[in-house]
Design a protein around this motif. Structure first.
Motif, PDB file in Angstrom:
ATOM      1  N   ASN A  58     -26.448  67.170 -27.914  1.00 39.93           N
ATOM      2  CA  ASN A  58     -24.927  67.565 -28.008  1.00 39.93           C
ATOM      3  C   ASN A  58     -23.978  66.267 -28.543  1.00 39.93           C
ATOM      4  N   SER A  59     -23.143  66.698 -29.657  1.00 37.86           N
ATOM      5  CA  SER A  59     -22.217  65.853 -30.110  1.00 37.86           C
ATOM      6  C   SER A  59     -20.994  66.351 -29.407  1.00 37.86           C
ATOM      7  N   VAL A  60     -20.209  65.505 -28.841  1.00 36.51           N
ATOM      8  CA  VAL A  60     -18.969  65.971 -27.903  1.00 36.51           C
ATOM      9  C   VAL A  60     -17.875  65.084 -28.504  1.00 36.51           C
ATOM     10  N   GLN A  61     -16.728  65.944 -28.872  1.00 34.76           N
ATOM     11  CA  GLN A  61     -15.751  65.074 -29.426  1.00 34.76           C
ATOM     12  C   GLN A  61     -14.661  65.051 -28.267  1.00 34.76           C
ATOM     13  N   ILE A  62     -13.970  63.775 -28.045  1.00 32.51           N
ATOM     14  CA  ILE A  62     -12.972  63.570 -26.988  1.00 32.51           C
ATOM     15  C   ILE A  62     -11.634  63.373 -27.932  1.00 32.51           C
ATOM     16  N   THR A  63     -10.459  63.928 -27.720  1.00 32.45           N
ATOM     17  CA  THR A  63      -9.316  63.808 -28.440  1.00 32.45           C
ATOM     18  C   THR A  63      -8.381  63.229 -27.606  1.00 32.45           C
ATOM     19  N   LEU A  64      -7.931  61.836 -27.512  1.00 31.22           N
ATOM     20  CA  LEU A  64      -6.615  61.638 -26.743  1.00 31.22           C
ATOM     21  C   LEU A  64      -5.330  61.724 -27.409  1.00 31.22           C
ATOM     22  N   VAL A  65      -4.437  62.353 -26.874  1.00 28.29           N
ATOM     23  CA  VAL A  65      -3.204  62.849 -27.600  1.00 28.29           C
ATOM     24  C   VAL A  65      -2.090  61.755 -26.756  1.00 28.29           C
ATOM     25  N   THR A  66      -1.417  61.120 -27.585  1.00 26.41           N
ATOM     26  CA  THR A  66      -0.232  60.475 -26.666  1.00 26.41           C
ATOM     27  C   THR A  66       1.076  60.573 -27.838  1.00 26.41           C
ATOM     28  N   LYS A  67       2.298  60.223 -27.192  1.00 25.45           N
ATOM     29  CA  LYS A  67       3.472  60.544 -27.823  1.00 25.45           C
ATOM     30  C   LYS A  67       3.671  59.317 -29.188  1.00 25.45           C
ATOM     31  N   VAL A  90     -15.304  55.316 -31.935  1.00 23.73           N
ATOM     32  CA  VAL A  90     -13.864  55.829 -32.383  1.00 23.73           C
ATOM     33  C   VAL A  90     -14.208  56.468 -33.684  1.00 23.73           C
ATOM     34  N   THR A  91     -14.160  57.633 -33.997  1.00 23.50           N
ATOM     35  CA  THR A  91     -14.191  58.139 -35.449  1.00 23.50           C
ATOM     36  C   THR A  91     -12.937  58.304 -36.380  1.00 23.50           C
ATOM     37  N   SER A 100       3.233  62.430 -33.075  1.00 23.97           N
ATOM     38  CA  SER A 100       2.222  62.000 -31.845  1.00 23.97           C
ATOM     39  C   SER A 100       1.076  61.379 -32.335  1.00 23.97           C
ATOM     40  N   ILE A 101       0.177  60.992 -31.792  1.00 19.22           N
ATOM     41  CA  ILE A 101      -1.092  60.248 -32.190  1.00 19.22           C
ATOM     42  C   ILE A 101      -2.397  60.936 -31.651  1.00 19.22           C
ATOM     43  N   ASN A 102      -3.262  61.400 -32.437  1.00 14.99           N
ATOM     44  CA  ASN A 102      -4.696  61.624 -31.948  1.00 14.99           C
ATOM     45  C   ASN A 102      -5.661  60.707 -32.347  1.00 14.99           C
ATOM     46  N   ARG A 103      -6.280  60.179 -31.195  1.00 15.09           N
ATOM     47  CA  ARG A 103      -7.325  59.223 -31.377  1.00 15.09           C
ATOM     48  C   ARG A 103      -8.647  60.080 -30.753  1.00 15.09           C
ATOM     49  N   ILE A 104      -9.614  59.753 -31.837  1.00 12.64           N
ATOM     50  CA  ILE A 104     -10.744  60.887 -31.591  1.00 12.64           C
ATOM     51  C   ILE A 104     -11.954  59.975 -31.352  1.00 12.64           C
ATOM     52  N   TYR A 105     -12.620  60.203 -30.154  1.00 15.25           N
ATOM     53  CA  TYR A 105     -13.897  59.542 -29.731  1.00 15.25           C
ATOM     54  C   TYR A 105     -15.074  60.419 -30.007  1.00 15.25           C
ATOM     55  N   GLN A 106     -16.161  60.129 -30.027  1.00 13.37           N
ATOM     56  CA  GLN A 106     -17.549  60.867 -30.044  1.00 13.37           C
ATOM     57  C   GLN A 106     -18.367  60.321 -29.211  1.00 13.37           C
ATOM     58  N   ILE A 107     -19.010  61.213 -28.443  1.00 11.31           N
ATOM     59  CA  ILE A 107     -20.182  60.951 -27.639  1.00 11.31           C
ATOM     60  C   ILE A 107     -21.238  61.551 -27.863  1.00 11.31           C
ATOM     61  N   ASN A 108     -22.461  61.149 -27.537  1.00 13.77           N
ATOM     62  CA  ASN A 108     -23.882  61.866 -27.618  1.00 13.77           C
ATOM     63  C   ASN A 108     -24.513  62.178 -26.556  1.00 13.77           C
ATOM     64  N   MET A 109     -24.597  63.380 -26.063  1.00 14.98           N
ATOM     65  CA  MET A 109     -25.500  63.626 -24.667  1.00 14.98           C
ATOM     66  C   MET A 109     -26.609  64.430 -24.849  1.00 14.98           C
ATOM     67  N   GLU A 110     -27.592  64.237 -24.044  1.00 15.87           N
ATOM     68  CA  GLU A 110     -28.639  65.297 -23.983  1.00 15.87           C
ATOM     69  C   GLU A 110     -28.501  65.972 -22.917  1.00 15.87           C
TER      70      GLU A 110
END
Length: 112
Positions: A58-67, A90-91, A100-110
């Motif tokens: 799985n490829s999982v996207q994590i989005t941190l949203v800050t003001k 960090v993609t 506001s700012i979106n900072r996008i991270y990606q992790i891969n997991m089995e």
């Protein structure tokens, strides 16, 4: 690793402000910033038994949203991921129309 485990890890960073797929509460209200949204971007079978998939990548996207730009929360998120053996990339990072700012991270997991 499971999505439930990932939720617990992310919830350590911003308790009760972590959502799967969208930032909408059950009643339709949007969460106040900062918050985290995570979702599976892709899921592909990597192991089979009798032509049935038994493991996935799985490829999982994590989005941190800050003001506004917030290196403290970014650092806490990154440190917490690494402390739980979750290697990230960090993609992208971009401003939304409300500044506001979106900072996008990606992790891969089995997933078994």
């Amino acid at each position: 690793m499971t999505l439930e485990f990932l939720f617990k890890v992310l919830n350590l960073v911003l308790p009760n402000k972590v959502f799967y797929g969208t930032n909408v509460y059950d009643n339709g209200d949007y969460a106040e910033m900062p918050y985290i949204v995570y979702q599976v971007n892709s899921k592909r079978a990597i192991d089979f038994c009798d032509n049935t998939p038994i493991a996935f990548f799985n490829s999982v996207q994590i989005t941190l949203v800050t003001k506004k730009k917030n290196p403290t929360i970014e650092g806490l998120l990154e440190k917490t991921l690494l402390e739980h053996d979750l290697t990230y990339e960090v993609t992208s990072e971009f401003y939304n129309s409300d500044k506001s700012i979106n900072r996008i991270y990606q992790i891969n997991m089995e997933e078994l």
